[in-house]
Design an enzyme around this catalytic site. Structure first.
Site, PDB file in Angstrom:
ATOM      1  CE1 TYR A  34      43.181  47.268  13.874  1.00 62.35           C
ATOM      2  CE2 TYR A  34      41.399  45.876  13.094  1.00 62.35           C
ATOM      3  CZ  TYR A  34      42.509  46.660  12.850  1.00 62.35           C
ATOM      4  OH  TYR A  34      42.946  46.821  11.565  1.00 62.35           O
ATOM      5  CE1 TYR A  77      47.885  54.973  11.113  1.00 65.37           C
ATOM      6  CE2 TYR A  77      46.729  54.222  13.071  1.00 65.37           C
ATOM      7  CZ  TYR A  77      47.477  53.942  11.944  1.00 65.37           C
ATOM      8  OH  TYR A  77      47.802  52.648  11.638  1.00 65.37           O
ATOM      9  CG  HIS A 115      50.620  52.202   9.164  1.00 65.50           C
ATOM     10  ND1 HIS A 115      50.148  52.860  10.276  1.00 65.50           N
ATOM     11  CD2 HIS A 115      51.953  52.443   9.115  1.00 65.50           C
ATOM     12  CE1 HIS A 115      51.159  53.476  10.872  1.00 65.50           C
ATOM     13  NE2 HIS A 115      52.265  53.234  10.192  1.00 65.50           N
ATOM     14  CG  ASN A 120      44.667  46.388   0.530  1.00 69.13           C
ATOM     15  OD1 ASN A 120      43.981  46.460  -0.494  1.00 69.13           O
ATOM     16  ND2 ASN A 120      44.136  46.445   1.737  1.00 69.13           N
ATOM     17  CB  ALA A 123      43.648  49.656   0.440  1.00 71.37           C
ATOM     18  CG  PHE A 126      39.712  53.948  -1.664  1.00 77.30           C
ATOM     19  CD1 PHE A 126      38.468  54.238  -2.200  1.00 77.30           C
ATOM     20  CD2 PHE A 126      39.980  54.359  -0.358  1.00 77.30           C
ATOM     21  CE1 PHE A 126      37.507  54.922  -1.466  1.00 77.30           C
ATOM     22  CE2 PHE A 126      39.028  55.044   0.381  1.00 77.30           C
ATOM     23  CZ  PHE A 126      37.795  55.330  -0.172  1.00 77.30           C
ATOM     24  CE1 TYR A 127      42.264  55.715   2.907  1.00 75.08           C
ATOM     25  CE2 TYR A 127      43.096  53.535   2.381  1.00 75.08           C
ATOM     26  CZ  TYR A 127      42.339  54.360   3.181  1.00 75.08           C
ATOM     27  OH  TYR A 127      41.644  53.853   4.236  1.00 75.08           O
ATOM     28  CE  LYS A 129      39.177  55.641  -6.481  1.00 78.74           C
ATOM     29  NZ  LYS A 129      37.984  54.863  -6.841  1.00 78.74           N
TER      30      LYS A 129
END
Length: 163
Positions: A34, A77, A115, A120, A123, A126-127, A129
């Site tokens: 990053y 975001y 994103h 994945n 992930a 997870f999201y 859920k």
């Protein structure tokens, strides 16, 4: 018999003095590096970016950016959300995400998105859920990792505004 110890999970804001902890976490967690804009956005996001501590050890983080939409409303975001592997399945990621979702509700922010690399599955599940849905697929989003494609996951939040 072994003693059962209550372990606490705590969240803390990201500031100049602990920004290096976030940089170290990101290096350990993510396959991309990053830039300084990311870290400037982190410092500007206030309560929307948190470090997670497990028994006083920094083990996870969520970093968000607030974006103004063309109609003047704000959306969030999620730039990054991650927990070190030995500390997963302890509710730390959920605690971080719930913190941001609660902030969105309190501030009448109705959209949050991120994103996720298409392979994945952990992930994505997870999201999902938390009520996120795949709303778009972007080909060749990532320049230096395979697969380069990503999904956009979005959650629309019901707010309780008084009319």
């Amino acid at each position: 018999m072994g003693e059962v110890r209550e372990v606490s999970i705590s969240l803390d804001g990201v500031r100049d003095k602990n920004l290096m902890q976030l940089k170290k976490l990101n290096t350990a967690l993510f396959p991309v590096r990053y830039n300084e804009k990311y870290y400037a956005d982190v410092l500007a996001s206030g309560e929307f970016t948190k470090l997670a501590y497990y028994s006083d050890i920094c083990v996870g983080s969520i970093a968000c950016r607030l974006e103004k939409k063309e109609n003047g409303s704000v959306r969030v975001y999620i730039m990054t959300l991650g927990v070190l592997a030995p500390y997963r399945e302890l509710g730390i990621g959920s605690r971080l995400l719930n913190h941001v979702l609660d902030l969105c509700s309190k501030q009448n922010i109705t959209e949050i998105y991120l994103h996720v690399q298409t392979n994945n599955d952990d992930a994505i599940n997870f999201y999902k859920k938390f009520g996120f849905e795949i709303t778009e697929t972007i080909q060749n989003y990532y320049a230096s990792i395979t697969p380069p494609d990503c999904y956009v996951l979005t959650k629309y939040i019901q707010t309780h505004t008084k009319k």
